[in-house]
Design an enzyme around this catalytic site. Structure first.
Site, short mmCIF file in Angstrom:
data_model
loop_
_atom_site.label_atom_id
_atom_site.label_comp_id
_atom_site.label_asym_id
_atom_site.label_seq_id
_atom_site.Cartn_x
_atom_site.Cartn_y
_atom_site.Cartn_z
N ASP A 82 0.82 -1.21 0.00
CA ASP A 82 0.00 0.00 0.00
C ASP A 82 0.86 1.27 0.00
OD1 ASP A 82 -2.60 0.99 0.01
OD2 ASP A 82 -2.61 1.28 2.19
N HIS A 180 -7.04 9.59 5.35
CA HIS A 180 -6.47 8.52 6.18
C HIS A 180 -6.54 8.89 7.65
CE1 HIS A 180 -3.98 7.63 2.39
NE2 HIS A 180 -4.83 6.63 2.52
N GLY A 215 -9.20 5.57 2.97
CA GLY A 215 -9.72 6.24 4.16
C GLY A 215 -11.05 5.71 4.66
N VAL A 237 -9.28 -0.13 4.48
CA VAL A 237 -9.51 0.09 5.90
C VAL A 237 -8.22 -0.25 6.65
CG1 VAL A 237 -10.89 -0.55 7.93
CG2 VAL A 237 -11.93 -0.63 5.64
P1 13P Z 1 -7.91 4.44 7.09
O1 13P Z 1 -6.67 4.27 7.91
O2 13P Z 1 -8.52 5.79 7.26
O3 13P Z 1 -8.88 3.34 7.27
O4 13P Z 1 -7.43 4.41 5.55
C1 13P Z 1 -6.89 3.24 5.03
C2 13P Z 1 -6.30 3.44 3.69
O5 13P Z 1 -6.82 4.16 2.87
C3 13P Z 1 -5.07 2.70 3.40
O6 13P Z 1 -4.56 2.99 2.15
#
Ligand code: 13P
Length: 290
Positions: A82, A180, A215, A237
């Site tokens: 990621d 995020h 996010g 998530v």
């Molecule tokens: P969150 O941490 O807000 O859940 O976002 C996760 C995300 O988009 C990882 O790329």
């Protein structure tokens, strides 16, 4: 074939209007919770690691454990790196056995974002690994990527079409106002219309390049459903899972100060994380789709 890249599972999700959860994990108990819950829910799933935990444990270690856990699962499962903003580390993860790679060059100007993303896509495609690119910037903190709210830029729909064509990416993460981390307001301002326009331009004549929503933590159920109905088919998530892992561990240790059996902590964490994953799979509509 349980171990897959992200393309086919997300084209199917786009066509059938549901989303596949992409869950960030930092350790193998979380990974086990994701795999077991996917099997139980009969759901396709994407396991993600951010760059810092990937480097800390080693990409080959993550990939090997993923293979051992996912190999016999009767559902499609993908391993994704990621928000990687280093081209070389993207390639290293591909070599190690990740099956989907996100090159996040969104902090560069448009041409440089295209150049780096294209380089990663060309490299990964020779190994049948799918690639996610980002256009516009998602605010908040995700591992090593930090974007201030007032510096976040939303994705331009026309440039999104050009970006997809010129990079050859398989998945596009368009910035539409999600962030995020924990939202600082109950009602974050999201540009639903922008998402609908991008989805229309890119997938309007049939699923071509699935769209990714970053996010996920903290969005209301209603918002999540709306984003999925407008074309988001990979839903990320992370923060919620990190909080659940640490809060569960903390609460267990506080309540059981005489216990020194780490296996018991693993068990409560596994159950807690499985509960979160299952809730998301039902909400996104991926349960029963594998
Ligand atoms: P969150 O941490 O807000 O859940 O976002 C996760 C995300 O988009 C990882 O790329």
């Amino acid at each position: 074939m349980p171990i897959v890249n992200a393309t086919e599972m997300l084209l199917k999700a786009t066509a059938e209007n549901y989303a596949v959860g992409a869950f960030n994990v930092t350790n193998f108990i979380q990974m086990k919770a994701v795999v077991e819950t996917a099997v139980e829910k009969k759901s396709p799933v994407i396991i993600q690691t951010s760059v810092t935990p990937s480097k800390f444990r080693g990409p080959a270690v993550f990939a090997a454990v993923f293979r051992a856990m996912a190999n016999n699962a009767p559902v499609p499962i993908c391993l994704h790196i990621d928000h990687c903003n280093e081209v070389d580390y993207c390639k290293r993860c591909a070599d190690a056995g990740y099956t989907n790679v996100m090159i996040d060059a969104s902090h560069h100007d448009f041409e440089e974002n295209i150049r780096q993303t294209r380089e990663v896509a060309d490299y990964c495609h020779t190994m049948n690994i799918s690639v996610e690119g980002e256009l516009g910037t998602v605010s908040g903190v995700e591992d090593q990527v930090v974007v201030a709210a007032d510096e976040a830029q939303l994705c331009d729909p026309d440039l999104a079409v050009e970006f997809v064509d010129k990079t050859g990416i398989d998945l596009l993460a368009p910035a539409i106002g999600t962030a995020h981390g924990v939202y600082k307001t109950k009602n974050p301002v999201l540009d639903f219309e922008r998402l609908a326009t991008i989805a229309g331009k890119i997938n309007g004549r049939g699923p071509k390049t699935p769209l990714v929503i970053h996010g996920g933590t903290g969005l209301t159920e209603e918002t999540v459903k709306k984003l999925v109905s407008l074309g988001g088919s990979k839903f990320n998530v992370s923060t919620e899972l990190k909080h659940r892992l640490l809060d569960t561990t903390h609460d267990y240790l506080v309540a059981n100060r005489d216990q020194y059996d780490p296996g018991k902590v693993d068990k409560v964490v596994l159950e807690a994380i499985s509960g979160v994953i299952g809730k998301w799979m039902d909400l996104l509509g991926s349960s029963g789709r594998a």
